[in-house]
Design an enzyme around this catalytic site. Structure first.
Site, PDB file in Angstrom:
ATOM      1  N   HIS A  92       0.852  -1.196   0.000  1.00  0.00           N
ATOM      2  CA  HIS A  92       0.000   0.000   0.000  1.00  0.00           C
ATOM      3  C   HIS A  92       0.879   1.235   0.000  1.00  0.00           C
ATOM      4  O   HIS A  92       1.938   1.241   0.627  1.00  0.00           O
ATOM      5  CB  HIS A  92      -0.912   0.018   1.241  1.00  0.00           C
ATOM      6  CG  HIS A  92      -2.069   0.951   1.094  1.00  0.00           C
ATOM      7  ND1 HIS A  92      -1.983   2.283   1.439  1.00  0.00           N
ATOM      8  CD2 HIS A  92      -3.312   0.754   0.606  1.00  0.00           C
ATOM      9  CE1 HIS A  92      -3.144   2.859   1.181  1.00  0.00           C
ATOM     10  NE2 HIS A  92      -3.969   1.966   0.673  1.00  0.00           N
ATOM     11  N   GLU A 136      -7.878  -5.101  -0.151  1.00  0.00           N
ATOM     12  CA  GLU A 136      -8.458  -5.880  -1.242  1.00  0.00           C
ATOM     13  C   GLU A 136      -8.483  -7.380  -0.977  1.00  0.00           C
ATOM     14  O   GLU A 136      -9.321  -8.091  -1.504  1.00  0.00           O
ATOM     15  CB  GLU A 136      -7.692  -5.613  -2.544  1.00  0.00           C
ATOM     16  CG  GLU A 136      -7.639  -4.152  -2.946  1.00  0.00           C
ATOM     17  CD  GLU A 136      -8.964  -3.606  -3.417  1.00  0.00           C
ATOM     18  OE1 GLU A 136     -10.007  -4.031  -2.887  1.00  0.00           O
ATOM     19  OE2 GLU A 136      -8.950  -2.743  -4.314  1.00  0.00           O
TER      20      GLU A 136
END
Ligand code: ACO
Length: 378
Positions: free
Chosen positions: A257, A315
């Site tokens: 991320h 996700e």
């Protein structure tokens, strides 16, 4: 990458907006939504409550919540032109995310020009109808009319299948939608703010944001993340399959991320919600396999990119939760958009108030003194 002489290639570390909508602490792994720690809000709020919170800065009263629920329910039906577009997109094999992007641009057809708040309600209500309707059309099935007696989340699940969903599934979806509703100045939110800052309109801002969300480096990862879990199939294959992907230079979907350097707090909330749902009515073996895949991926990534702190992102467990809700992989990202639309619109309201055009600069690195060659001589 860091800032060099005022140039930050991915705008890392640049503060381009002040917001009261969400606070992301990437080092502590904390996410606060309009003053509430994510875990508290996500598991308790109805989605409409979260929408109200983001748009008004406080929780609604019972009456305000009922009013919002009723207003959204009444706005669900799509304009005929939007439906026609979806009917044309299905046989052309248009992906659900492309269909959503095309259809969202038509959303204000047939609705009288209202104020921003009314337009925002119309957009929220109809985005979910587009996703469910297009899914039915792609399956070659007849459309199911929205049920005004159901909540936003329950109605979405109902419009996909035609059966009233269980309370556990509705809670699972509400938790998901709340979890992804807002997340600082992420790429799609930034796109929405850039568009509305030109004094454009909310439909344009949301349509642009959908285009940004589609990419695999942003919202397009959960489908491939689940595909990887299925490809692995059994825990003993996890290491070999993941290592082969890394050796081939592939990125492991659902990990890493830009902001979080520890486990994404949304992964924590969604993993707990997925576990609850799978235990109640799902395939626990799949949940356990996903846990092994996660542990293996994080371990291999630490060896592959030492010092990068590549951890599980939102996700990975999005994929597992939405699969458990019975959603097909290809509508994972459109379902993300259903939740994030509330955040995009809230950011648009902030940006409208702020009233400043967003216009960064570029540094020219091209040539300065080219000779002009007439066309006939080239
Ligand atoms: N698998 C393998 N390697 C990775 C991964 C990954 N998932 N993520 C990052 N890396 C590597 C990169 O190749 C890069 O290596 P390099 O420095 O040798 O080139 C290094 O780690 C740092 O990566 P960056 O690209 O600088 O990280 P960035 O902050 O730009 O990217 C991103 C973040 C795009 C999310 C990235 O981690 C990624 O591609 N992950 C997989 C896709 C994914 O899960 N996307 C959903 C993100 S969550 C969301 O937006 C809702």
């Amino acid at each position: 990458m860091s800032t060099q002489n005022g140039f930050a290639p991915g705008l890392e570390g640049i503060v381009a907006a002040e917001t009261q909508l969400s606070h992301v602490d990437g080092l502590k792994g904390e996410l606060v939504i309009a003053g509430f720690p994510l875990a508290k809000l996500a598991a308790n709020a109805a989605f409409e409550e979260t929408v109200f919170l983001l748009w008004h800065g406080r929780l609604p009263t019972k009456t305000e919540l009922n009013d919002l629920k009723n207003e959204l329910a009444a706005l669900r039906p799509l304009p005929t032109a939007t439906l026609n577009l979806l009917r044309a997109a299905a046989p052309a094999q248009t992906t659900p995310m492309d269909a959503l992007r095309m259809a969202s641009a038509t959303l204000d057809l047939g609705s009288s020009k209202g104020d921003h708040l009314n337009t925002a309600k119309m957009i929220i209500a109809r985005i979910a109808t587009i996703v469910a309707s297009y899914h039915r059309l792609r399956q070659g099935e007849e459309l199911i009319a929205p049920d005004p007696n159901l909540s936003h989340a329950a109605n979405f699940l109902y419009m996909l299948t035609g059966s009233p969903p269980s309370d556990a599934r509705v809670r699972g979806l509400e938790t998901y939608l709340n979890t992804v509703v807002d997340h600082g100045l992420n790429a799609s939110t930034f796109a929405a703010r850039v568009i509305i800052a030109t004094q454009s309109d909310l439909v344009s801002a949301v349509t642009g944001a959908i285009g940004a969300l589609k990419g695999p480096l942003h919202g397009g990862a959960p489908g491939p993340a689940l595909d990887t879990v299925f490809e692995i199939g059994s825990a003993d294959r996890a290491e070999a399959v993941l290592q082969a992907k890394l050796d081939a230079g592939e990125r492991l979907m659902g990990f890493g991320h830009r902001v979080y350097k520890v486990r994404d707090p949304r992964a924590e909330v969604l993993s707990a919600a997925a576990e609850k749902m799978y235990r109640a009515d799902g395939d626990m073996a799949l949940y356990d396999l996903a846990k092994t895949v996660e542990e293996t991926a994080v371990r291999l990534l630490a060896i592959h990119k030492p010092g990068r702190n590549l951890q599980t992102n939102v996700e990975f467990y999005t994929a597992l939760l939405l699969h458990g809700l019975g959603l097909e992989t290809d509508i994972f990202t459109p379902t993300f958009a259903i939740g994030r639309t509330a955040g995009w619109l809230a950011h648009c309201f902030e940006q409208i108030k702020y009233g400043r055009l967003i216009r960064p600069q570029s540094r020219y690195i091209g040539k300065m003194d080219n000779e002009w060659t007439p066309l006939a001589e080239r």
